[in-house]
Design a protein around this motif. Structure first.
Motif, PDB file in Angstrom:
ATOM      1  N   LYS A  52       0.836  -1.212   0.000  1.00 52.01           N
ATOM      2  CA  LYS A  52       0.000   0.000   0.000  1.00 52.01           C
ATOM      3  C   LYS A  52       0.868   1.258   0.000  1.00 52.01           C
ATOM      4  CE  LYS A  52      -3.935   2.119   2.399  1.00 52.01           C
ATOM      5  NZ  LYS A  52      -3.378   3.444   2.574  1.00 52.01           N
ATOM      6  N   ALA A  53       1.951   1.238   0.771  1.00 52.03           N
ATOM      7  CA  ALA A  53       2.858   2.392   0.805  1.00 52.03           C
ATOM      8  C   ALA A  53       3.518   2.604  -0.551  1.00 52.03           C
ATOM      9  CB  ALA A  53       3.918   2.184   1.890  1.00 52.03           C
ATOM     10  N   TYR A  54       3.937   1.520  -1.206  1.00 56.35           N
ATOM     11  CA  TYR A  54       4.522   1.644  -2.542  1.00 56.35           C
ATOM     12  C   TYR A  54       3.516   2.236  -3.529  1.00 56.35           C
ATOM     13  CZ  TYR A  54       8.756  -1.078  -1.422  1.00 56.35           C
ATOM     14  OH  TYR A  54       9.962  -1.513  -0.910  1.00 56.35           O
ATOM     15  N   ARG A  55       2.251   1.845  -3.420  1.00 57.12           N
ATOM     16  CA  ARG A  55       1.232   2.414  -4.303  1.00 57.12           C
ATOM     17  C   ARG A  55       1.106   3.924  -4.096  1.00 57.12           C
ATOM     18  NH1 ARG A  55      -3.353  -2.071  -3.050  1.00 57.12           N
ATOM     19  NH2 ARG A  55      -2.598  -3.757  -4.405  1.00 57.12           N
ATOM     20  N   GLU A  56       1.166   4.352  -2.840  1.00 56.48           N
ATOM     21  CA  GLU A  56       1.085   5.789  -2.547  1.00 56.48           C
ATOM     22  C   GLU A  56       2.287   6.526  -3.132  1.00 56.48           C
ATOM     23  OE1 GLU A  56       0.230   6.862   1.527  1.00 56.48           O
ATOM     24  OE2 GLU A  56      -0.871   4.998   1.844  1.00 56.48           O
ATOM     25  N   ILE A  57       3.459   5.919  -3.032  1.00 58.92           N
ATOM     26  CA  ILE A  57       4.659   6.542  -3.587  1.00 58.92           C
ATOM     27  C   ILE A  57       4.553   6.657  -5.104  1.00 58.92           C
ATOM     28  CG2 ILE A  57       7.131   6.170  -3.990  1.00 58.92           C
ATOM     29  CD1 ILE A  57       7.241   4.973  -1.125  1.00 58.92           C
ATOM     30  N   LEU A  58       4.053   5.609  -5.752  1.00 62.80           N
ATOM     31  CA  LEU A  58       3.888   5.662  -7.206  1.00 62.80           C
ATOM     32  C   LEU A  58       2.848   6.687  -7.616  1.00 62.80           C
ATOM     33  CD1 LEU A  58       4.127   1.918  -8.233  1.00 62.80           C
ATOM     34  CD2 LEU A  58       5.731   3.741  -8.779  1.00 62.80           C
ATOM     35  N   ALA A  59       1.798   6.842  -6.807  1.00 65.23           N
ATOM     36  CA  ALA A  59       0.786   7.860  -7.102  1.00 65.23           C
ATOM     37  C   ALA A  59       1.395   9.256  -7.038  1.00 65.23           C
ATOM     38  CB  ALA A  59      -0.382   7.736  -6.131  1.00 65.23           C
ATOM     39  N   ALA A  60       2.270   9.479  -6.048  1.00 69.40           N
ATOM     40  CA  ALA A  60       2.945  10.774  -5.938  1.00 69.40           C
ATOM     41  C   ALA A  60       3.877  10.998  -7.122  1.00 69.40           C
ATOM     42  CB  ALA A  60       3.731  10.839  -4.628  1.00 69.40           C
ATOM     43  N   THR A  61       4.569   9.940  -7.546  1.00 66.76           N
ATOM     44  CA  THR A  61       5.459  10.043  -8.708  1.00 66.76           C
ATOM     45  C   THR A  61       4.663  10.362  -9.965  1.00 66.76           C
ATOM     46  OG1 THR A  61       6.944   8.411  -7.702  1.00 66.76           O
ATOM     47  CG2 THR A  61       7.218   8.844 -10.057  1.00 66.76           C
ATOM     48  N   ALA A  62       3.547   9.652 -10.152  1.00 68.65           N
ATOM     49  CA  ALA A  62       2.712   9.898 -11.329  1.00 68.65           C
ATOM     50  C   ALA A  62       2.168  11.322 -11.328  1.00 68.65           C
ATOM     51  CB  ALA A  62       1.566   8.889 -11.366  1.00 68.65           C
ATOM     52  N   ALA A  63       1.825  11.848 -10.149  1.00 66.59           N
ATOM     53  CA  ALA A  63       1.325  13.230 -10.065  1.00 66.59           C
ATOM     54  C   ALA A  63       2.401  14.214 -10.501  1.00 66.59           C
ATOM     55  CB  ALA A  63       0.864  13.528  -8.642  1.00 66.59           C
ATOM     56  N   ASP A  64       3.651  13.968 -10.095  1.00 67.18           N
ATOM     57  CA  ASP A  64       4.749  14.854 -10.509  1.00 67.18           C
ATOM     58  C   ASP A  64       4.972  14.768 -12.018  1.00 67.18           C
ATOM     59  OD1 ASP A  64       5.139  15.597  -7.891  1.00 67.18           O
ATOM     60  OD2 ASP A  64       6.855  14.283  -7.551  1.00 67.18           O
ATOM     61  N   ILE A  65       4.918  13.545 -12.557  1.00 65.09           N
ATOM     62  CA  ILE A  65       5.118  13.367 -13.998  1.00 65.09           C
ATOM     63  C   ILE A  65       3.984  14.040 -14.773  1.00 65.09           C
ATOM     64  CG2 ILE A  65       5.194  11.668 -15.855  1.00 65.09           C
ATOM     65  CD1 ILE A  65       6.535   9.739 -13.842  1.00 65.09           C
ATOM     66  N   ALA A  66       2.767  13.921 -14.270  1.00 68.44           N
ATOM     67  CA  ALA A  66       1.611  14.531 -14.942  1.00 68.44           C
ATOM     68  C   ALA A  66       1.772  16.036 -15.056  1.00 68.44           C
ATOM     69  CB  ALA A  66       0.321  14.182 -14.209  1.00 68.44           C
ATOM     70  N   VAL A  67       2.295  16.661 -14.012  1.00 65.13           N
ATOM     71  CA  VAL A  67       2.561  18.105 -14.053  1.00 65.13           C
ATOM     72  C   VAL A  67       3.582  18.412 -15.150  1.00 65.13           C
ATOM     73  CG1 VAL A  67       3.528  20.043 -12.787  1.00 65.13           C
ATOM     74  CG2 VAL A  67       1.927  18.500 -11.652  1.00 65.13           C
ATOM     75  N   GLY A  68       4.596  17.542 -15.278  1.00 66.41           N
ATOM     76  CA  GLY A  68       5.599  17.731 -16.331  1.00 66.41           C
ATOM     77  C   GLY A  68       5.006  17.620 -17.710  1.00 66.41           C
ATOM     78  N   VAL A  69       4.123  16.650 -17.910  1.00 65.18           N
ATOM     79  CA  VAL A  69       3.466  16.495 -19.205  1.00 65.18           C
ATOM     80  C   VAL A  69       2.637  17.720 -19.533  1.00 65.18           C
ATOM     81  CG1 VAL A  69       1.724  15.188 -20.485  1.00 65.18           C
ATOM     82  CG2 VAL A  69       3.437  13.964 -19.127  1.00 65.18           C
ATOM     83  N   GLN A  70       1.872  18.187 -18.559  1.00 62.58           N
ATOM     84  CA  GLN A  70       1.040  19.365 -18.782  1.00 62.58           C
ATOM     85  C   GLN A  70       1.882  20.587 -19.112  1.00 62.58           C
ATOM     86  OE1 GLN A  70      -1.137  18.980 -14.999  1.00 62.58           O
ATOM     87  NE2 GLN A  70      -3.009  19.038 -16.227  1.00 62.58           N
ATOM     88  N   SER A  71       3.033  20.698 -18.459  1.00 63.05           N
ATOM     89  CA  SER A  71       3.913  21.832 -18.717  1.00 63.05           C
ATOM     90  C   SER A  71       4.414  21.834 -20.162  1.00 63.05           C
ATOM     91  CB  SER A  71       5.107  21.802 -17.751  1.00 63.05           C
ATOM     92  OG  SER A  71       6.020  22.826 -18.019  1.00 63.05           O
ATOM     93  N   LEU A  72       4.758  20.648 -20.662  1.00 59.68           N
ATOM     94  CA  LEU A  72       5.245  20.546 -22.046  1.00 59.68           C
ATOM     95  C   LEU A  72       4.135  20.636 -23.078  1.00 59.68           C
ATOM     96  CD1 LEU A  72       7.937  17.713 -21.750  1.00 59.68           C
ATOM     97  CD2 LEU A  72       8.324  20.157 -22.037  1.00 59.68           C
ATOM     98  N   ASN A  73       2.906  20.482 -22.631  1.00 62.60           N
ATOM     99  CA  ASN A  73       1.785  20.469 -23.575  1.00 62.60           C
ATOM    100  C   ASN A  73       1.132  21.836 -23.733  1.00 62.60           C
ATOM    101  OD1 ASN A  73       0.122  18.948 -25.360  1.00 62.60           O
ATOM    102  ND2 ASN A  73      -1.535  19.007 -23.839  1.00 62.60           N
ATOM    103  N   ARG A  74       1.731  22.859 -23.137  1.00 66.60           N
ATOM    104  CA  ARG A  74       1.153  24.196 -23.253  1.00 66.60           C
ATOM    105  C   ARG A  74       1.539  24.860 -24.566  1.00 66.60           C
ATOM    106  NH1 ARG A  74       2.721  25.575 -17.048  1.00 66.60           N
ATOM    107  NH2 ARG A  74       0.932  24.539 -16.089  1.00 66.60           N
TER     108      ARG A  74
END
Length: 202
Positions: free
Chosen positions: A180-202
């Motif tokens: 469960k803790a690993y899933r939370e860590i991956l969710a946080a990682t995915a959230a950071d990556i998603a921000v990066g994708v959005q930044s490049l998609n502007r």
């Protein structure tokens, strides 16, 4: 004759009981994929400005060789050593578990389509996500921690954005708490990556 038959049946039952008592504990299998209720919420508005699907390509996750196995690897609590758990295993090798979990989270949060191994669209921008697990470890019943480096590359122009997610999460209980803790860590990682994708998609 009857007495001998009874003795043989008794010996057979005793042997069966002994074999069952000596059998190895059955392995339990775990996945890093989030349940439907744990999936990342979609971001406000579509990430694709044109309204077409947002194409992402989540490539296989690189992990240190000591973690590249089907068994869970945790700290043994004695001087910082590591222990492989033969009774606690991933449903697929860890790099696959990580890639699939990140893909699931990113598709949900970005309203995107992962085209890994399916070919990229020739007409729409796509975003290739690469990740490297620098560190991933856990103390059962205590905590789990990870450092994950990631890069988002916009195709076809090749513009790149890189980042690093570091997280430590409580992992109470037994192995289920670590997963469960690993899933939370991956969710946080995915959230950071998603921000990066959005930044490049502007």
């Amino acid at each position: 004759m009857m007495k001998r038959l009874t003795m043989l049946l008794t010996l057979a039952a005793a042997a069966t009981t002994l074999m069952n008592g000596c059998a190895s504990p059955e392995a339990r299998y775990y996945t890093l994929a989030a349940s439907r209720s744990d999936a990342a919420p979609a971001v406000t508005g579509r990430a694709s400005r044109s309204g077409d699907p947002l194409w992402i390509e989540v490539t296989p996750v690189r992990v240190p060789e000591r973690l590249n196995r089907i068994q869970l690897v945790v700290r043994d609590g004695n001087g910082g050593g590591l222990r492989l758990s033969d009774t606690s295993r991933w449903t697929s090798p860890l790099p696959n578990e990580l890639r699939d979990a990140l893909s699931q989270q990113l598709q949900a949060s970005l309203d995107a389509v992962d085209v890994y191994q399916r070919g990229l669209s020739a007409t729409q921008p796509a975003f290739r996500v690469t990740t490297d697990v620098v560190a991933l470890d856990a103390d059962v019943g205590k905590r789990a921690a990870a450092t994950i480096a990631w890069t988002v590359r916009r195709l076809p122009d090749g513009k790149v954005l890189s980042g690093r997610t570091e997280a430590e999460v409580a992992a109470p209980g037994q192995v289920e708490g670590v997963v469960k803790a690993y899933r939370e860590i991956l969710a946080a990682t995915a959230a950071d990556i998603a921000v990066g994708v959005q930044s490049l998609n502007r």
